[in-house]
Structure formats: structure tokens, C-alpha cells
Scaffold this motif. Structure first.
Motif, PDB file in Angstrom:
ATOM      1  N   UNK A  13      45.369  49.361  37.162  1.00 10.43           N
ATOM      2  CA  UNK A  13      45.696  47.813  36.427  1.00 10.43           C
ATOM      3  C   UNK A  13      44.435  46.749  36.823  1.00 10.43           C
ATOM      4  N   UNK A  14      43.993  46.057  35.860  1.00  9.03           N
ATOM      5  CA  UNK A  14      42.899  45.176  36.122  1.00  9.03           C
ATOM      6  C   UNK A  14      43.340  44.023  37.075  1.00  9.03           C
ATOM      7  N   UNK A  15      42.649  43.489  38.060  1.00  7.71           N
ATOM      8  CA  UNK A  15      43.047  42.558  39.221  1.00  7.71           C
ATOM      9  C   UNK A  15      43.045  41.289  38.351  1.00  7.71           C
ATOM     10  N   UNK A  16      42.097  40.750  37.579  1.00  3.90           N
ATOM     11  CA  UNK A  16      42.174  39.559  37.317  1.00  3.90           C
ATOM     12  C   UNK A  16      42.459  39.133  36.032  1.00  3.90           C
ATOM     13  N   UNK A  17      42.881  40.218  35.262  1.00  7.87           N
ATOM     14  CA  UNK A  17      43.494  39.856  33.741  1.00  7.87           C
ATOM     15  C   UNK A  17      44.391  41.080  33.431  1.00  7.87           C
ATOM     16  N   UNK A  18      45.257  40.734  32.469  1.00  8.64           N
ATOM     17  CA  UNK A  18      46.306  41.653  32.126  1.00  8.64           C
ATOM     18  C   UNK A  18      45.577  42.926  31.419  1.00  8.64           C
ATOM     19  N   UNK A  19      46.036  43.884  31.527  1.00 10.75           N
ATOM     20  CA  UNK A  19      45.697  45.252  30.696  1.00 10.75           C
ATOM     21  C   UNK A  19      45.564  45.016  29.105  1.00 10.75           C
ATOM     22  N   UNK A  20      46.654  44.026  28.729  1.00  7.88           N
ATOM     23  CA  UNK A  20      46.705  43.878  27.437  1.00  7.88           C
ATOM     24  C   UNK A  20      45.446  43.477  26.761  1.00  7.88           C
ATOM     25  N   UNK A  21      44.525  43.021  27.456  1.00 11.67           N
ATOM     26  CA  UNK A  21      43.247  42.480  26.682  1.00 11.67           C
ATOM     27  C   UNK A  21      42.635  43.571  26.210  1.00 11.67           C
ATOM     28  N   UNK A  22      42.843  44.876  26.766  1.00 10.81           N
ATOM     29  CA  UNK A  22      42.017  45.760  26.374  1.00 10.81           C
ATOM     30  C   UNK A  22      42.997  47.199  25.595  1.00 10.81           C
TER      31      UNK A  22
END
Length: 236
Positions: free
Chosen positions: A226-235
Motif C-alpha cells: 500500500x502506498x503511504x502517501x496516497x490511495x492505491x486507487x490512483x493507480x
């Protein structure tokens, strides 16, 4: 979604130059910088000092009559002499409450929902690594659930190195994600997983999520990230 954030402790400081016994108010700044990526509006409530038990209770009472949706505290959640957050929260009528989860980092964490109200309180640990992990894996999923979004999907990656942890805990590991020339997604769990080591967190660009029930993870396994600074939804 509106968040009201409080740091806690006599040792916390907003000053540029501080003595050795004080601690910079880093958790406040870190979470504030996530507000555009994680769908919330941030308000800094200031620092609650060791004797501010009544002050905190007053802040919660005011929050119940305001447009604030979530109170987040950083520190004063454990069982020390000045860890007043749990006692103050328990003085209110609650419909949900838990304190402590089998995770690393992130012990302790507190969650409470006010009875007859949609207002909730998260008590995050004071340690920066623990606070960051708890926000990412507890506060952010709660926000998305309230907004009616489907559960966030993990990014699956090939583990580049062996890693061992305690079997009975979920582990959030500071890690480095990259892609190979042939398009494979790989993740390296970095050295320096200790809570006091910030350099590895600065170098990392992903949290690797290692589930409970297993202690040894071998190179080549597929693990959740999981990305720390933004949601996984972005990619995804």
C-alpha cells in the motif's frame, strides 16, 4: 470529512530550536500533508499538555456540537502516568471502543465511536512510524468506508528479499517498490525497521503488509503493498 488533530505531551514542541528532552511536532505536520490525497480536511487543534485531561474532555464535548467528524490524538494512549486519552474517552457514552491491536508498528491504537452520533475518535501512538502506519491502515480505511467507497485493493508485488517477523502480529514494513525491465513489480523490505530509524521511512515508497499467522517470508513470494502517501486507487 473533517478531522481535528491534537498532539499530546509536555515534550512536544513547534519551535525550530528545541532542547534534547523535547520532540518536534512531526506527526501533526505529516498527517496534515496527507489531507489532499486522503479525502479529508485537516484542522490542527494544538498540543494537549500532560495536565490537560479536562481540556481534552471539553474539546470532545465541543466536537459533538460541531461539523468535525473525527478527532485524532497522537500520544497519551498507553498506560503511563500522563496517558489520559483512554480515560477521558471512556467518560463519554460509546457505541464502539477498542484499544490495542496485534500489529507492528502501531501499538497501542485506540478507536471510539460516540453513542447516538457519527463522531469518532482515533488515538494514535506518539511514535512517528507507528502513527503513520495507524493512520494509513485504520483512519484512511474508515474515511473511505464512511464515504461509501469500495474496499481499497492492495498492489501485489514480488518480494526481493527474505524477511522474518513475529508470527502473531500483522507487520507493516517500510519498503521500496520498483519495476523491472520486463515489467514485473518488485518490493524490497528495507533494513532499519526499528521504530526509531527514520532514514528507512524516508527511503521507502510503499508499506508492505505481512499478515499474522506466518513468520517467514521468502524471496519470490507475492505480497500485498500500500502506498503511504496516497490511495492505491490512483493507480489500480
Amino acid at each position: 470529512m473533517k478531522i481535528l488533530f491534537f498532539s499530546t505531551g509536555n515534550e512536544i514542541s513547534n519551535q525550530d530550536n528545541i532542547p534534547d528532552w523535547k520532540v518536534r511536532n512531526s506527526n501533526c505536520h505529516y498527517i496534515k500533508n496527507l489531507d489532499q490525497n486522503f479525502l479529508f480536511n485537516f484542522k490542527n487543534g494544538g498540543i494537549l499538555r500532560d495536565g490537560h485531561k479536562k481540556v481534552f474532555k471539553t474539546k470532545i464535548t465541543k466536537m459533538l456540537k460541531s461539523s468535525t467528524d473525527i478527532i485524532i490524538t497522537s500520544g497519551a494512549v498507553s498506560a503511563g502516568k500522563f496517558d489520559f486519552v483512554p480515560d477521558v474517552i471512556r467518560s463519554f457514552k460509546l457505541s464502539n471502543f477498542f484499544k490495542g491491536v496485534a500489529i507492528r508498528p502501531g501499538k497501542p491504537i485506540l478507536f471510539a465511536k460516540i453513542k447516538g452520533n457519527q463522531k469518532v475518535i482515533f488515538g494514535l501512538p506518539g511514535n512517528p512510524m507507528s502513527s503513520a502506519a495507524c493512520f494509513r491502515f485504520f483512519v484512511h480505511p474508515y474515511i473511505e468506508n464512511i464515504l461509501g467507497l469500495k474496499e481499497e485493493k492492495p498492489l501485489m508485488a514480488i518480494l526481493k528479499n527474505n524477511f522474518t517477523k513475529k508470527e502473531n502480529f500483522v507487520r507493516f514494513a517500510k519498503s521500496k517498490l520498483n519495476t523491472t525491465k520486463n515489467g514485473k513489480v518488485e518490493v524490497e523490505i528495507l533494513e532499519g525497521q526499528e521504530l526509531y530509524k527514520l532514514k528507512s521511512f524516508v527511503k521507502s515508497n510503499i508499506w508492505a503488509l505481512l499478515p499474522a499467522g506466518k513468520s517467514k517470508f521468502k524471496k519470490g513470494e507475492i505480497i500485498k503493498c500500500f502506498f503511504p502517501n496516497h490511495s492505491n486507487r490512483l493507480i489500480i
